[in-house]
Enzyme design. Structure first.
Site, mmCIF file in Angstrom:
data_model
loop_
_atom_site.group_PDB
_atom_site.id
_atom_site.type_symbol
_atom_site.label_atom_id
_atom_site.label_comp_id
_atom_site.label_asym_id
_atom_site.label_seq_id
_atom_site.Cartn_x
_atom_site.Cartn_y
_atom_site.Cartn_z
ATOM 1 N N CYS A 15 -1.935 24.965 11.034
ATOM 2 C CA CYS A 15 -1.955 26.104 11.956
ATOM 3 C C CYS A 15 -0.845 26.042 12.995
ATOM 4 O O CYS A 15 -0.598 27.022 13.689
ATOM 5 C CB CYS A 15 -3.315 26.200 12.644
ATOM 6 S SG CYS A 15 -4.584 26.870 11.558
ATOM 7 N N LYS A 18 1.874 28.733 12.807
ATOM 8 C CA LYS A 18 1.635 30.138 13.182
ATOM 9 C C LYS A 18 2.730 30.653 14.117
ATOM 10 O O LYS A 18 3.325 29.879 14.866
ATOM 11 C CB LYS A 18 0.321 30.226 13.975
ATOM 12 C CG LYS A 18 -0.937 30.331 13.145
ATOM 13 C CD LYS A 18 -2.074 30.780 14.060
ATOM 14 C CE LYS A 18 -3.428 30.673 13.406
ATOM 15 N NZ LYS A 18 -4.477 31.278 14.210
ATOM 16 N N THR A 45 -9.887 42.878 20.100
ATOM 17 C CA THR A 45 -10.327 41.704 20.852
ATOM 18 C C THR A 45 -9.814 40.393 20.251
ATOM 19 O O THR A 45 -10.307 39.324 20.595
ATOM 20 C CB THR A 45 -11.871 41.666 20.907
ATOM 21 O OG1 THR A 45 -12.376 41.825 19.578
ATOM 22 C CG2 THR A 45 -12.410 42.774 21.781
ATOM 23 N N HIS A 137 -3.273 35.227 -5.957
ATOM 24 C CA HIS A 137 -1.918 35.723 -6.141
ATOM 25 C C HIS A 137 -0.955 34.575 -5.915
ATOM 26 O O HIS A 137 -1.127 33.803 -4.976
ATOM 27 C CB HIS A 137 -1.644 36.861 -5.143
ATOM 28 C CG HIS A 137 -0.347 37.554 -5.374
ATOM 29 N ND1 HIS A 137 -0.138 38.378 -6.449
ATOM 30 C CD2 HIS A 137 0.816 37.530 -4.672
ATOM 31 C CE1 HIS A 137 1.117 38.853 -6.389
ATOM 32 N NE2 HIS A 137 1.702 38.342 -5.323
ATOM 33 N N THR A 138 0.076 34.453 -6.788
ATOM 34 C CA THR A 138 1.032 33.359 -6.629
ATOM 35 C C THR A 138 2.454 33.895 -6.537
ATOM 36 O O THR A 138 2.814 34.866 -7.214
ATOM 37 C CB THR A 138 0.977 32.386 -7.831
ATOM 38 O OG1 THR A 138 1.132 33.151 -9.022
ATOM 39 C CG2 THR A 138 -0.333 31.641 -7.881
ATOM 40 N N ASP A 224 -13.494 30.282 16.449
ATOM 41 C CA ASP A 224 -13.113 28.936 15.994
ATOM 42 C C ASP A 224 -11.789 28.551 16.638
ATOM 43 O O ASP A 224 -10.961 29.405 16.971
ATOM 44 C CB ASP A 224 -13.077 28.827 14.459
ATOM 45 C CG ASP A 224 -12.103 29.794 13.804
ATOM 46 O OD1 ASP A 224 -11.684 30.778 14.451
ATOM 47 O OD2 ASP A 224 -11.748 29.554 12.638
HETATM 48 CO CO CO Z 1 -10.332 32.173 13.939
HETATM 49 CO CO CO Z 2 -7.637 33.001 11.236
#
Ligand code: CO
Ligand code: CO
Length: 347
Positions: A15, A18, A45, A137-138, A224
């Site tokens: 992550c 990102k 939001t 999908h590749t 999360d």
């Molecule tokens: Co999340």
């Molecule tokens: Co996410």
């Protein structure tokens, strides 16, 4: 299995790859989003997933997540990428039912068996979640990336949003913080191998049981913790709920080894981006430990849930979470907006 180190193929994995939250806000800002009454949760939001009402009993939850490798082993990478993608269903209080693979893989430069291991890890996590893998999908692309598009279901009255925290709620975190630091340290050979293994095991752990517990306890709000770090995601809860979140950094469970790495100066770039995103609206206590402050902005991959739970049941929920194998604790509370410029109070 042949020796392949997926980390050699990437610059930023998991992550932490990102886009920054501020860049993302700029890009999404002007897009023409149609409003429909069936769309119960859209982009307003910054919630974890979109929710669409089918009828009075059922809404579908849709989400997608994918990223470049964050560890050397393809099978482990596949499990973590899938657990991470499934997590947005769980943070909304939903049940995952259907998953599609999203795959980018340099077929000319890497053996197909590597991809096979990645997909096996993903498929096993999807099965553990009780969902069905039904396609994908590749694309031939470098570096490799893997993730899922996931569909879940939830009762339209039981959606757990990230914008519905209530003053007095206790904040509960369900996984320790510091995976971004440990992964960055690992890339430069500084992370202890046992500490890395512990971190990878937490990233592989589904948020499914934590989600089932928060549903049982009728919590008010949840999200999360992923790429924007604990403070980035806490900020979105505070903003959406028009409240201030008070967070005691000394109560945050930390992954073994993370604090020491930050102390050595191992602070990933994503932490500074995440800090920049929240600092204008955050009151940091003057005597705050700098290392803890940076850990609170550490980009997490497949992190835990941040739950806003009424005080009367918060202790019991924490007990049940710990019994279910989560390193869980109460890390703060929700209070009325201190000042329109202060969404987070961190001490
Ligand atoms: Co999340
Ligand atoms: Co996410």
């Amino acid at each position: 299995m042949e020796d392949i180190d997926l980390l050699k193929s990437i610059e930023h994995g998991g992550c932490s790859a990102k886009l920054s939250p501020s860049d993302l806000a700029k890009v999404i800002g002007g897009l023409p989003f149609l409003k429909k009454k069936e769309l119960l949760v859209g982009t307003e939001t910054c919630d974890d997933a979109a929710v669409w009402k089918i009828n009075d009993d059922t809404a579908i939850i849709q989400t997608t997540d994918f990223f470049p490798p964050l560890c050397s082993d393809p099978y482990t990478f596949g499990q973590i990428a899938a657990a991470n993608a499934l997590s947005d269903i769980y943070s909304m209080g939903g049940k995952a039912i259907l998953a599609l693979n999203l795959v980018m893989f340099p077929a000319k430069d890497m053996k197909l068996n590597v991809l096979r291991q990645i997909l096996r890890g993903g498929a096993e996590k999807i099965a553990e979640a009780g969902a069905v893998l039904a396609g994908g999908h590749t694309i031939d692309d470098t570096p490799p990336k893997y993730g899922l598009a996931v569909t879940g279901i939830v009762h339209p009255d039981k959606i757990i949003r990230n914008s519905s925290a209530i003053s007095g709620d206790k904040l509960i975190l369900t996984k320790p913080i510091g995976s971004g630091v440990l992964l960055a340290g690992n890339k430069i050979g500084e992370t202890d191998s046992h500490d890395l293994e512990t971190a990878l095991n937490y990233m592989m752990k589904l948020n499914k049981s934590a989600s089932e517990l928060m549903i049982k306890y009728n919590v008010n709000c949840a999200t999360d913790i992923t790429g924007f770090g604990l403070l980035g995601h806490a900020f979105e809860i505070a903003k959406g709920s028009n409240a201030t979140l008070k967070i005691d950094l000394h109560k945050i469970p930390l992954l073994q080894g993370a604090y020491d790495l930050v102390d050595l100066g191992c602070i990933p770039g994503a932490s500074f981006r995440n800090l920049k995103y929240v600092e204008m609206k955050t009151d940091f206590n003057n005597n705050l430990d700098y290392n803890l402050k940076m850990l609170s902005c550490d980009a997490q991959t497949s992190g835990g849930l941040l739950i806003c739970c009424p005080e009367s049941t918060a202790q019991n929920l924490v007990k049940d979470l710990i019994a279910a194998g989560y390193a869980s604790s109460i890390i703060g509370e929700v209070v009325p907006l201190i000042d329109e410029n202060i969404n987070l109070s961190v001490y």
